[in-house]
Design a protein around this motif. Sequence first.
Motif, PDB file in Angstrom:
ATOM      1  N   ASN A   1       0.825  -1.206   0.000  1.00 35.06           N
ATOM      2  CA  ASN A   1       0.000   0.000   0.000  1.00 35.06           C
ATOM      3  C   ASN A   1       0.866   1.266   0.000  1.00 35.06           C
ATOM      4  O   ASN A   1       2.085   1.204   0.142  1.00 35.06           O
ATOM      5  CB  ASN A   1      -0.989  -0.021   1.174  1.00 35.06           C
ATOM      6  CG  ASN A   1      -0.321   0.029   2.520  1.00 35.06           C
ATOM      7  OD1 ASN A   1       0.703   0.687   2.713  1.00 35.06           O
ATOM      8  ND2 ASN A   1      -0.894  -0.657   3.493  1.00 35.06           N
ATOM      9  N   ALA A   2       0.209   2.397  -0.127  1.00 32.24           N
ATOM     10  CA  ALA A   2       0.913   3.680  -0.246  1.00 32.24           C
ATOM     11  C   ALA A   2       1.710   4.027   1.005  1.00 32.24           C
ATOM     12  O   ALA A   2       2.825   4.540   0.908  1.00 32.24           O
ATOM     13  CB  ALA A   2      -0.078   4.789  -0.570  1.00 32.24           C
ATOM     14  N   VAL A   3       1.146   3.755   2.184  1.00 31.98           N
ATOM     15  CA  VAL A   3       1.853   4.087   3.424  1.00 31.98           C
ATOM     16  C   VAL A   3       3.128   3.249   3.543  1.00 31.98           C
ATOM     17  O   VAL A   3       4.206   3.773   3.830  1.00 31.98           O
ATOM     18  CB  VAL A   3       0.942   3.901   4.656  1.00 31.98           C
ATOM     19  CG1 VAL A   3       1.727   4.070   5.944  1.00 31.98           C
ATOM     20  CG2 VAL A   3      -0.219   4.882   4.611  1.00 31.98           C
ATOM     21  N   SER A   4       3.030   1.946   3.301  1.00 34.73           N
ATOM     22  CA  SER A   4       4.218   1.077   3.370  1.00 34.73           C
ATOM     23  C   SER A   4       5.257   1.500   2.334  1.00 34.73           C
ATOM     24  O   SER A   4       6.459   1.482   2.611  1.00 34.73           O
ATOM     25  CB  SER A   4       3.827  -0.380   3.138  1.00 34.73           C
ATOM     26  OG  SER A   4       3.027  -0.845   4.181  1.00 34.73           O
ATOM     27  N   THR A   5       4.792   1.895   1.174  1.00 32.59           N
ATOM     28  CA  THR A   5       5.714   2.323   0.126  1.00 32.59           C
ATOM     29  C   THR A   5       6.412   3.630   0.499  1.00 32.59           C
ATOM     30  O   THR A   5       7.606   3.799   0.232  1.00 32.59           O
ATOM     31  CB  THR A   5       4.973   2.470  -1.218  1.00 32.59           C
ATOM     32  OG1 THR A   5       4.360   1.211  -1.538  1.00 32.59           O
ATOM     33  CG2 THR A   5       5.917   2.871  -2.328  1.00 32.59           C
ATOM     34  N   SER A   6       5.687   4.530   1.146  1.00 31.30           N
ATOM     35  CA  SER A   6       6.303   5.782   1.602  1.00 31.30           C
ATOM     36  C   SER A   6       7.417   5.506   2.603  1.00 31.30           C
ATOM     37  O   SER A   6       8.496   6.108   2.537  1.00 31.30           O
ATOM     38  CB  SER A   6       5.263   6.690   2.252  1.00 31.30           C
ATOM     39  OG  SER A   6       4.305   7.070   1.317  1.00 31.30           O
ATOM     40  N   ILE A   7       7.156   4.597   3.519  1.00 28.60           N
ATOM     41  CA  ILE A   7       8.165   4.227   4.513  1.00 28.60           C
ATOM     42  C   ILE A   7       9.363   3.573   3.827  1.00 28.60           C
ATOM     43  O   ILE A   7      10.518   3.872   4.137  1.00 28.60           O
ATOM     44  CB  ILE A   7       7.556   3.304   5.587  1.00 28.60           C
ATOM     45  CG1 ILE A   7       6.501   4.078   6.386  1.00 28.60           C
ATOM     46  CG2 ILE A   7       8.631   2.721   6.494  1.00 28.60           C
ATOM     47  CD1 ILE A   7       5.615   3.204   7.248  1.00 28.60           C
ATOM     48  N   PHE A   8       9.089   2.698   2.876  1.00 26.59           N
ATOM     49  CA  PHE A   8      10.151   2.020   2.128  1.00 26.59           C
ATOM     50  C   PHE A   8      11.033   3.031   1.396  1.00 26.59           C
ATOM     51  O   PHE A   8      12.264   2.993   1.513  1.00 26.59           O
ATOM     52  CB  PHE A   8       9.530   1.021   1.140  1.00 26.59           C
ATOM     53  CG  PHE A   8      10.516   0.336   0.254  1.00 26.59           C
ATOM     54  CD1 PHE A   8      11.278  -0.727   0.727  1.00 26.59           C
ATOM     55  CD2 PHE A   8      10.685   0.734  -1.063  1.00 26.59           C
ATOM     56  CE1 PHE A   8      12.192  -1.364  -0.090  1.00 26.59           C
ATOM     57  CE2 PHE A   8      11.598   0.100  -1.887  1.00 26.59           C
ATOM     58  CZ  PHE A   8      12.358  -0.962  -1.400  1.00 26.59           C
ATOM     59  N   ALA A   9      10.406   3.940   0.655  1.00 27.42           N
ATOM     60  CA  ALA A   9      11.168   4.928  -0.107  1.00 27.42           C
ATOM     61  C   ALA A   9      11.985   5.833   0.811  1.00 27.42           C
ATOM     62  O   ALA A   9      13.154   6.127   0.534  1.00 27.42           O
ATOM     63  CB  ALA A   9      10.214   5.772  -0.968  1.00 27.42           C
TER      64      ALA A   9
END
Length: 82
Positions: free
Chosen positions: A42-50
């Motif tokens: 999801n977008a939140v997990s991807t934000s944390i990843f990036a």
Amino acid sequence: MRILIHGGFFSESSQSNETKLLKQNALLDILEKSKTYLKNNNAVSTSIFATSLLEDSPLFNAGIGSQIQQDGKIRMSAAIMD
């Protein structure tokens, strides 16, 4: 699907062309990895990843690349809101 990242604020004028190219290539690599990650997350997990990829790079003024402040300390903060 869109992702926007940035490498923080830094003065381009005081950096060598080699450093500028390294930063540009690092941002492109982080962007591609994040786009791939987003396909299965999801977008939140991807934000944390990036963000973690940006912080792990010594090229940027965050995480590993944080600058020492005038008093000799490194202060970092991060937040995520959903």
